[in-house]
Motif scaffolding. Structure first.
Motif, PDB file in Angstrom:
ATOM      1  N   THR A  20       0.825  -1.207   0.000  1.00 39.36           N
ATOM      2  CA  THR A  20       0.000   0.000   0.000  1.00 39.36           C
ATOM      3  C   THR A  20       0.858   1.255   0.000  1.00 39.36           C
ATOM      4  N   ARG A  21       1.893   1.273   0.838  1.00 36.13           N
ATOM      5  CA  ARG A  21       2.761   2.445   0.890  1.00 36.13           C
ATOM      6  C   ARG A  21       3.478   2.654  -0.439  1.00 36.13           C
ATOM      7  N   CYS A  22       3.956   1.560  -1.037  1.00 35.59           N
ATOM      8  CA  CYS A  22       4.631   1.641  -2.337  1.00 35.59           C
ATOM      9  C   CYS A  22       3.687   2.181  -3.408  1.00 35.59           C
ATOM     10  N   THR A  23       2.482   1.656  -3.434  1.00 41.85           N
ATOM     11  CA  THR A  23       1.511   2.080  -4.447  1.00 41.85           C
ATOM     12  C   THR A  23       1.162   3.558  -4.292  1.00 41.85           C
ATOM     13  N   ASN A  24       0.901   3.993  -3.069  1.00 47.85           N
ATOM     14  CA  ASN A  24       0.559   5.398  -2.839  1.00 47.85           C
ATOM     15  C   ASN A  24       1.714   6.317  -3.219  1.00 47.85           C
ATOM     16  N   SER A  25       2.926   5.907  -2.880  1.00 38.46           N
ATOM     17  CA  SER A  25       4.092   6.718  -3.220  1.00 38.46           C
ATOM     18  C   SER A  25       4.281   6.792  -4.731  1.00 38.46           C
ATOM     19  N   LEU A  26       4.066   5.669  -5.413  1.00 38.10           N
ATOM     20  CA  LEU A  26       4.229   5.658  -6.865  1.00 38.10           C
ATOM     21  C   LEU A  26       3.173   6.532  -7.541  1.00 38.10           C
ATOM     22  N   ILE A  27       1.946   6.478  -7.071  1.00 38.45           N
ATOM     23  CA  ILE A  27       0.898   7.332  -7.622  1.00 38.45           C
ATOM     24  C   ILE A  27       1.270   8.804  -7.443  1.00 38.45           C
ATOM     25  N   GLU A  28       1.765   9.134  -6.268  1.00 34.65           N
ATOM     26  CA  GLU A  28       2.193  10.516  -6.005  1.00 34.65           C
ATOM     27  C   GLU A  28       3.346  10.911  -6.923  1.00 34.65           C
ATOM     28  N   PHE A  29       4.281  10.001  -7.119  1.00 37.10           N
ATOM     29  CA  PHE A  29       5.430  10.273  -7.993  1.00 37.10           C
ATOM     30  C   PHE A  29       4.975  10.524  -9.433  1.00 37.10           C
ATOM     31  N   LEU A  30       4.086   9.679  -9.949  1.00 39.61           N
ATOM     32  CA  LEU A  30       3.608   9.848 -11.326  1.00 39.61           C
ATOM     33  C   LEU A  30       2.753  11.101 -11.474  1.00 39.61           C
ATOM     34  N   ASN A  31       1.972  11.418 -10.465  1.00 38.00           N
ATOM     35  CA  ASN A  31       1.144  12.627 -10.529  1.00 38.00           C
ATOM     36  C   ASN A  31       1.994  13.890 -10.536  1.00 38.00           C
ATOM     37  N   ALA A  32       3.218  13.778 -10.034  1.00 39.25           N
ATOM     38  CA  ALA A  32       4.149  14.910 -10.054  1.00 39.25           C
ATOM     39  C   ALA A  32       4.993  14.904 -11.320  1.00 39.25           C
ATOM     40  N   ARG A 288      12.067   4.439  -1.399  1.00 40.85           N
ATOM     41  CA  ARG A 288      12.405   3.074  -1.793  1.00 40.85           C
ATOM     42  C   ARG A 288      11.543   2.078  -1.018  1.00 40.85           C
ATOM     43  N   PHE A 289      11.140   1.041  -1.722  1.00 39.64           N
ATOM     44  CA  PHE A 289      10.211   0.065  -1.160  1.00 39.64           C
ATOM     45  C   PHE A 289      10.619  -1.327  -1.616  1.00 39.64           C
ATOM     46  N   VAL A 290      10.468  -2.309  -0.732  1.00 40.81           N
ATOM     47  CA  VAL A 290      10.700  -3.699  -1.075  1.00 40.81           C
ATOM     48  C   VAL A 290       9.485  -4.505  -0.626  1.00 40.81           C
ATOM     49  N   ILE A 291       8.822  -5.136  -1.583  1.00 38.91           N
ATOM     50  CA  ILE A 291       7.673  -5.989  -1.290  1.00 38.91           C
ATOM     51  C   ILE A 291       8.106  -7.420  -1.533  1.00 38.91           C
ATOM     52  N   GLU A 292       8.192  -8.199  -0.474  1.00 37.30           N
ATOM     53  CA  GLU A 292       8.622  -9.591  -0.594  1.00 37.30           C
ATOM     54  C   GLU A 292       7.393 -10.469  -0.780  1.00 37.30           C
ATOM     55  N   SER A 293       7.003 -10.614  -2.023  1.00 36.22           N
ATOM     56  CA  SER A 293       5.782 -11.360  -2.321  1.00 36.22           C
ATOM     57  C   SER A 293       5.801 -11.798  -3.768  1.00 36.22           C
ATOM     58  N   ASP A 294       4.776 -12.522  -4.163  1.00 36.71           N
ATOM     59  CA  ASP A 294       4.645 -13.060  -5.515  1.00 36.71           C
ATOM     60  C   ASP A 294       4.250 -11.938  -6.476  1.00 36.71           C
ATOM     61  N   ALA A 295       5.101 -11.683  -7.458  1.00 33.03           N
ATOM     62  CA  ALA A 295       4.838 -10.586  -8.394  1.00 33.03           C
ATOM     63  C   ALA A 295       3.571 -10.807  -9.208  1.00 33.03           C
ATOM     64  N   ILE A 297       0.842 -11.740  -8.120  1.00 29.14           N
ATOM     65  CA  ILE A 297      -0.252 -11.223  -7.302  1.00 29.14           C
ATOM     66  C   ILE A 297      -0.125  -9.717  -7.120  1.00 29.14           C
ATOM     67  N   VAL A 298       1.091  -9.263  -6.823  1.00 29.33           N
ATOM     68  CA  VAL A 298       1.313  -7.880  -6.418  1.00 29.33           C
ATOM     69  C   VAL A 298       1.284  -6.892  -7.588  1.00 29.33           C
ATOM     70  N   LEU A 299       1.978  -7.224  -8.681  1.00 33.46           N
ATOM     71  CA  LEU A 299       2.093  -6.261  -9.777  1.00 33.46           C
ATOM     72  C   LEU A 299       0.743  -5.893 -10.385  1.00 33.46           C
ATOM     73  N   PRO A 300      -0.166  -6.838 -10.644  1.00 31.83           N
ATOM     74  CA  PRO A 300      -1.474  -6.421 -11.170  1.00 31.83           C
ATOM     75  C   PRO A 300      -2.221  -5.468 -10.238  1.00 31.83           C
ATOM     76  N   LEU A 301      -2.047  -5.628  -8.913  1.00 33.79           N
ATOM     77  CA  LEU A 301      -2.697  -4.712  -7.978  1.00 33.79           C
ATOM     78  C   LEU A 301      -2.141  -3.300  -8.137  1.00 33.79           C
ATOM     79  N   ILE A 302      -0.818  -3.176  -8.217  1.00 32.33           N
ATOM     80  CA  ILE A 302      -0.205  -1.863  -8.389  1.00 32.33           C
ATOM     81  C   ILE A 302      -0.647  -1.218  -9.696  1.00 32.33           C
TER      82      ILE A 302
END
Length: 310
Positions: A20-32, A288-295, A297-302
């Motif tokens: 969630t933190r990674c996704t929110n940060s990335l959205i903020e980064f792209l919006n900027a 910087r963010f590290v998500i230790e999980s199955d891509a 599952i995770v990448l489609p959510l992002i």
């Protein structure tokens, strides 16, 4: 509740919270007005990542892609022969004898799905041989030339390759030789049907990507899926430009990594982001963010959060 709202409500801690933190940060980064480079390792094309990646590309959320040769070709295989793929339901219980039977039928298994040898690989081989003979190109440019000559049908909507071609998104395929099409190209060279100079190399990719990076007026971020060359090759453009060329370019301005590899010593896939500070890739203040999980599952959510429904 949309996916983003669901994540903010339920994914609060541990890997879920990091997502969630990674996704929110990335959205903020792209919006900027940030620009995002996506690195794809693994077998994400065969996992049909195009269903979420293609819309993100078309919405202008992905600005460059580095992928393995396998991910490049497997989007094409799926596009051409997806109706002939087979699913292995009990893949965890698959016996050696059952895998041998798949081999004898020409069904190449990737976890729970099989790529058909004749309908996908051999069919593409016959078409690519003619394209390869035309002129030296980069690996993805040869595939683009082929896409111009075929009718992709209804799967075009979920092909990230077609989306990248439509949007003019730069693609890098480091180590393309380590792929099925790379093997086919090498075999054709050995037969004398082709020569090695008919394929442009990874150095061409690096020079072109360096020019792209230097031309950006906006901050550039990096989302790494998995490890290995798909991620290591493009992220090194910054220290190459600054330390080897003596140019002055900004460090990567945002960094995220999705990996199942545990943080480790001496293994690139599990190297923590702070190690990249020592190589001049990111800075102390880089998000910087590290998500230790199955891509898968995770990448489609992002990606879905980057392109919410209108």
């Amino acid at each position: 509740m949309d996916i983003h709202s669901f994540m903010e409500s339920h994914y609060r801690h541990f890997n879920a919270g990091e997502l969630t933190r990674c996704t929110n940060s990335l959205i903020e980064f792209l919006n900027a007005d940030g620009q995002l480079v996506l690195a794809l390792a693994g077998a994400l094309s065969t996992a049909q990542i195009g269903h979420s990646l293609a819309p993100s590309i078309r919405e202008g959320k992905i600005h460059a892609i580095s992928c393995t040769g396998a991910n490049l070709e497997e989007d094409l295989f799926l596009l051409i022969a997806g109706d002939d793929y087979e699913t292995v339901e009990d893949w965890r219980g698959q016996s050696l004898e059952e895998d041998q039977q798949l081999f004898e039928r020409g069904m190449n298994r990737v976890t729970d799905v099989c790529i058909p040898e004749e309908e996908a690989i051999r069919r593409v081989e016959s078409m690519m041989l003619e394209v390869w003979k035309e002129e030296p190109r980069l690996p993805h440019e040869h595939i683009y030339a082929l896409l111009d000559r075929i009718d992709p049908g209804p799967r075009a909507k979920s092909s990230w390759l077609i989306a990248a071609k439509e949007m003019g998104v730069p693609i890098l395929v480091p180590g393309w030789e380590d792929s099925t099409l790379g093997n086919l190209f090498a075999a054709a060279c050995i037969r004398g049907d082709l020569t090695v100079d008919m394929m442009r190399t990874g150095i061409d990719y690096m020079v072109g990507f360096a020019n792209w990076y230097r031309s950006q007026d906006s901050p550039v971020g990096f989302l790494q899926v998995g490890g290995g060359i798909a991620g290591d090759f493009p992220i090194c453009v910054v220290p190459m430009l600054n330390q080897d060329l003596g140019a002055k370019v900004p460090l990567w301005s945002w960094y995220g990594q999705i990996s199942e590899s545990s943080t480790s010593y001496g293994g690139y896939s599990g190297a923590p982001p702070n190690e990249k500070i020592t190589w001049g890739k990111i800075g102390v203040d880089t998000p910087r963010f590290v998500i230790e999980s199955d891509a898968t599952i995770v990448l489609p959510l992002i990606l879905t959060c980057l392109t919410p429904p209108q």
